[in-house]
Design a protein around this motif. Sequence first.
Motif, short mmCIF file in Angstrom:
data_model
loop_
_atom_site.label_atom_id
_atom_site.label_comp_id
_atom_site.label_asym_id
_atom_site.label_seq_id
_atom_site.Cartn_x
_atom_site.Cartn_y
_atom_site.Cartn_z
N LYS A 81 0.38 -1.68 0.15
CA LYS A 81 -0.09 0.02 -0.21
C LYS A 81 0.51 1.22 -0.10
CE LYS A 81 -4.32 -2.34 2.84
NZ LYS A 81 -4.80 -2.24 3.73
N ASP A 82 1.75 1.55 0.15
CA ASP A 82 3.27 2.34 0.66
C ASP A 82 3.00 2.64 -0.97
OD1 ASP A 82 4.27 -0.23 0.88
OD2 ASP A 82 5.12 0.30 2.33
N LEU A 83 3.08 1.94 -2.49
CA LEU A 83 3.74 2.12 -3.15
C LEU A 83 3.25 3.57 -3.74
CD1 LEU A 83 4.99 -1.30 -4.86
CD2 LEU A 83 6.66 0.40 -3.41
N ASP A 84 3.84 3.96 -4.78
CA ASP A 84 2.70 4.69 -5.61
C ASP A 84 2.68 3.86 -6.89
OD1 ASP A 84 4.81 4.72 -7.65
OD2 ASP A 84 6.50 5.91 -6.93
N ARG A 85 1.43 5.00 -7.39
CA ARG A 85 0.84 4.51 -8.08
C ARG A 85 2.03 3.89 -9.77
NH1 ARG A 85 -3.18 0.98 -8.64
NH2 ARG A 85 -4.59 2.33 -7.30
N GLU A 86 2.83 4.34 -9.64
CA GLU A 86 3.18 3.67 -10.66
C GLU A 86 4.22 2.80 -10.62
OE1 GLU A 86 7.02 5.65 -14.20
OE2 GLU A 86 5.93 6.61 -12.74
N ARG A 87 4.77 3.26 -9.74
CA ARG A 87 5.26 1.36 -9.23
C ARG A 87 4.77 0.09 -8.99
NH1 ARG A 87 9.89 -0.81 -9.69
NH2 ARG A 87 11.08 1.40 -9.70
N TRP A 122 11.78 -1.01 -2.67
CA TRP A 122 11.10 0.64 -3.22
C TRP A 122 11.51 1.76 -2.86
CZ3 TRP A 122 8.36 -4.27 -4.48
CH2 TRP A 122 9.00 -5.91 -4.94
N THR A 123 10.64 1.79 -1.72
CA THR A 123 9.95 2.73 -0.86
C THR A 123 11.56 3.27 -0.07
OG1 THR A 123 9.56 1.38 1.03
CG2 THR A 123 8.28 1.92 -0.19
#
Length: 259
Positions: A157-163, A242-243
């Motif tokens: 849930k903490d990823l941005d939409r693109e990732r 990724w975060t």
Amino acid sequence: MNARNPASDLLYFTEHGSGPPLLLVHGLMVTGGMFDQVIEQLAMRHRVIVPDLRGHGQSRTLPPPYTATQLASDLARVLEHLGVDSTAVLGYSQGGAVAQQLVLDYPERCNRLVLACTYAFNMASFREKLEGHLAPALLRVLGMKRFAELVVSQGAKDLDRERADWLATLIGSQDRTLMLSAWKETMAFDSRRRLGEIACPTLIIAGSQDQAVPIHHARALHAGITGSRLVVVAGAGHALIWTHPGELVRVTDEFLTTS
């Protein structure tokens, strides 16, 4: 980058940079592509070797079994093919289980071990057992694409939409039948009784907010592996690669370059 698949029974892998070797082992239902965000930095100081595990990505033509023992054997064969006698190994999520198996079965092949967001036994709680048995049923009903969207929406849930879209596409591109087999073997992995055999310097990295592999797993690894170091990344979840990529690279580099 050099990409190679020189034999039909050898894992597909890529190589990046130069220096002391570093083998990156990806998690379940993804590929070596999960490391793309950190490879460039790691390759500044290391010869980074990134395989796709058996049944995953460009190694999906390799048949079962997908046991940790088989996957570790595959990695040892890649190292032998490359003439790498000993390497540092970073395993992420289920890749950490495979990395443990590699060290246990081929201790001479690993000189340093980094275990990120991983476990010794992933069926340790009632919730984990429930999720472990529910996931294959959902996978059968939903198919890879919809299952991937569900996994990412709930577990990253903490990823941005693109990732998030990128990760869902990566997972969704895997073969459902192969992933069902791989999932079953993942549930069966249990290294708890053998952790004391891991003798190489070991770094354990965990996210303080990891819901997929809660922090009690990192503490169990730390307690079981003599002399290991535990680093907890504050505020990070299972997607910390990724975060918090800079933090992952920083603590890994510090560990690998410290004598």
